[in-house]
Design a protein around this motif. Structure first.
Motif, mmCIF file in Angstrom:
data_model
loop_
_atom_site.group_PDB
_atom_site.id
_atom_site.type_symbol
_atom_site.label_atom_id
_atom_site.label_comp_id
_atom_site.label_asym_id
_atom_site.label_seq_id
_atom_site.Cartn_x
_atom_site.Cartn_y
_atom_site.Cartn_z
ATOM 1 N N THR A 1 0.838 -1.201 0.000
ATOM 2 C CA THR A 1 0.000 0.000 0.000
ATOM 3 C C THR A 1 0.868 1.244 0.000
ATOM 4 O O THR A 1 0.640 2.181 -0.769
ATOM 5 N N LEU A 2 1.890 1.263 0.856
ATOM 6 C CA LEU A 2 2.796 2.414 0.899
ATOM 7 C C LEU A 2 3.527 2.606 -0.421
ATOM 8 O O LEU A 2 3.672 3.734 -0.894
ATOM 9 N N SER A 3 3.971 1.530 -1.034
ATOM 10 C CA SER A 3 4.696 1.674 -2.302
ATOM 11 C C SER A 3 3.770 2.182 -3.395
ATOM 12 O O SER A 3 4.164 2.995 -4.223
ATOM 13 N N LEU A 4 2.517 1.741 -3.392
ATOM 14 C CA LEU A 4 1.554 2.243 -4.372
ATOM 15 C C LEU A 4 1.312 3.734 -4.155
ATOM 16 O O LEU A 4 1.351 4.519 -5.089
ATOM 17 N N LEU A 5 1.087 4.131 -2.905
ATOM 18 C CA LEU A 5 0.865 5.550 -2.614
ATOM 19 C C LEU A 5 2.076 6.378 -2.982
ATOM 20 O O LEU A 5 1.959 7.471 -3.538
ATOM 21 N N PHE A 6 3.270 5.864 -2.704
ATOM 22 C CA PHE A 6 4.502 6.582 -3.028
ATOM 23 C C PHE A 6 4.648 6.720 -4.542
ATOM 24 O O PHE A 6 4.952 7.795 -5.050
ATOM 25 N N SER A 7 4.370 5.655 -5.289
ATOM 26 C CA SER A 7 4.509 5.723 -6.741
ATOM 27 C C SER A 7 3.458 6.646 -7.342
ATOM 28 O O SER A 7 3.726 7.363 -8.294
ATOM 29 N N VAL A 8 2.256 6.648 -6.773
ATOM 30 C CA VAL A 8 1.222 7.554 -7.260
ATOM 31 C C VAL A 8 1.660 8.990 -7.036
ATOM 32 O O VAL A 8 1.529 9.835 -7.901
ATOM 33 N N HIS A 9 2.217 9.270 -5.869
ATOM 34 C CA HIS A 9 2.672 10.625 -5.559
ATOM 35 C C HIS A 9 3.768 11.065 -6.527
ATOM 36 O O HIS A 9 3.734 12.160 -7.053
ATOM 37 N N ILE A 10 4.713 10.199 -6.799
ATOM 38 C CA ILE A 10 5.805 10.542 -7.715
ATOM 39 C C ILE A 10 5.261 10.760 -9.126
ATOM 40 O O ILE A 10 5.566 11.754 -9.762
ATOM 41 N N ASN A 11 4.447 9.839 -9.606
ATOM 42 C CA ASN A 11 3.940 9.946 -10.973
ATOM 43 C C ASN A 11 2.965 11.092 -11.148
ATOM 44 O O ASN A 11 2.881 11.664 -12.219
ATOM 45 N N ALA A 12 2.215 11.429 -10.110
ATOM 46 C CA ALA A 12 1.254 12.515 -10.216
ATOM 47 C C ALA A 12 1.956 13.826 -10.532
ATOM 48 O O ALA A 12 1.407 14.679 -11.224
ATOM 49 N N ALA A 13 3.180 13.983 -10.058
ATOM 50 C CA ALA A 13 3.932 15.213 -10.324
ATOM 51 C C ALA A 13 4.257 15.345 -11.813
ATOM 52 O O ALA A 13 4.458 16.447 -12.303
ATOM 53 N N ASP A 14 4.296 14.237 -12.524
ATOM 54 C CA ASP A 14 4.610 14.248 -13.948
ATOM 55 C C ASP A 14 3.385 14.501 -14.832
ATOM 56 O O ASP A 14 3.524 14.693 -16.024
ATOM 57 N N ILE A 15 2.201 14.483 -14.265
ATOM 58 C CA ILE A 15 0.975 14.630 -15.036
ATOM 59 C C ILE A 15 0.606 16.113 -15.107
ATOM 60 O O ILE A 15 0.517 16.799 -14.093
ATOM 61 N N LYS A 16 0.375 16.587 -16.312
ATOM 62 C CA LYS A 16 -0.051 17.977 -16.498
ATOM 63 C C LYS A 16 -1.502 18.123 -16.069
ATOM 64 O O LYS A 16 -2.263 17.159 -16.110
ATOM 65 N N THR A 17 -1.876 19.330 -15.679
ATOM 66 C CA THR A 17 -3.271 19.581 -15.337
ATOM 67 C C THR A 17 -3.932 20.383 -16.446
ATOM 68 O O THR A 17 -3.254 21.060 -17.226
ATOM 69 N N MET A 18 -5.247 20.275 -16.492
ATOM 70 C CA MET A 18 -6.031 21.032 -17.457
ATOM 71 C C MET A 18 -7.249 21.565 -16.706
ATOM 72 O O MET A 18 -7.919 20.803 -16.009
ATOM 73 N N SER A 19 -7.521 22.840 -16.858
ATOM 74 C CA SER A 19 -8.692 23.413 -16.200
ATOM 75 C C SER A 19 -9.961 22.988 -16.935
ATOM 76 O O SER A 19 -9.922 22.590 -18.106
ATOM 77 N N ALA A 20 -11.064 23.118 -16.244
ATOM 78 C CA ALA A 20 -12.363 22.804 -16.851
ATOM 79 C C ALA A 20 -12.606 23.696 -18.060
ATOM 80 O O ALA A 20 -13.114 23.229 -19.085
ATOM 81 N N GLN A 21 -12.236 24.956 -17.954
ATOM 82 C CA GLN A 21 -12.435 25.878 -19.074
ATOM 83 C C GLN A 21 -11.573 25.489 -20.278
ATOM 84 O O GLN A 21 -12.020 25.586 -21.423
ATOM 85 N N GLN A 22 -10.342 25.058 -20.024
ATOM 86 C CA GLN A 22 -9.486 24.597 -21.126
ATOM 87 C C GLN A 22 -10.106 23.375 -21.795
ATOM 88 O O GLN A 22 -10.121 23.278 -23.022
ATOM 89 N N LEU A 23 -10.606 22.449 -20.993
ATOM 90 C CA LEU A 23 -11.233 21.249 -21.541
ATOM 91 C C LEU A 23 -12.440 21.618 -22.397
ATOM 92 O O LEU A 23 -12.577 21.123 -23.520
ATOM 93 N N LEU A 24 -13.286 22.497 -21.896
ATOM 94 C CA LEU A 24 -14.447 22.931 -22.678
ATOM 95 C C LEU A 24 -14.028 23.594 -23.979
ATOM 96 O O LEU A 24 -14.621 23.348 -25.029
#
Length: 134
Positions: A11-34
């Motif tokens: 569980t800890l390794s999954l949470l740690f990997s999610v935290h690391i990988n989440a930093a690599d994911i770009k975000t998009m606002s709702a307005q940009q998506l629309l």
């Protein structure tokens, strides 16, 4: 006891990997998506809703694909055609989307984005929501 420790470590390794990988994911606002979805020559885009089927049925972004976060890994074949497509992932508040994004990133999805504010933000902005029977 050994199983509990192993489960905790996994569980800890999954949470740690999610935290690391989440930093690599770009975000998009709702307005940009629309804006992208409503553009006259809109590029291919996939909105991936990783909430439960029940949550999805209660309301979702139009044309979103629903695959619950805990089924992503087993249903990658349904998404493989979108590996090089802009994929915008969201859940209700962000945690489940991060898990899904981690799995997708590990499976070579190259254009992942996270919907900033997730579905809560979408609803708060009073943006259009479709229900299952609409």
């Amino acid at each position: 006891m050994k199983n509990i420790m192993l489960h905790s470590l996994l569980t800890l390794s999954l949470l740690f990997s999610v935290h690391i990988n989440a930093a690599d994911i770009k975000t998009m606002s709702a307005q940009q998506l629309l804006s992208i979805k409503n553009a006259p020559k809109a590029p291919p885009i996939v909105v991936l809703d990783v909430r439960s089927a029940e949550e999805f049925a209660d309301g979702h972004i139009e044309n979103a694909i629903n695959i619950p976060h805990d089924q992503i890994e087993n249903r990658l074949n349904e998404l493989s055609q979108y590996k090089n497509t802009l994929v915008v992932v969201h859940c209700r508040s962000g945690r489940r989307a991060q898990v899904a994004e981690s799995i997708l990133k590990a499976n070579d999805f190259s254009r992942l984005h996270h919907l900033k504010g997730d579905f809560i933000g979408w609803q708060a902005a009073q943006l259009p929501v479709t229900k299952q029977d609409d």
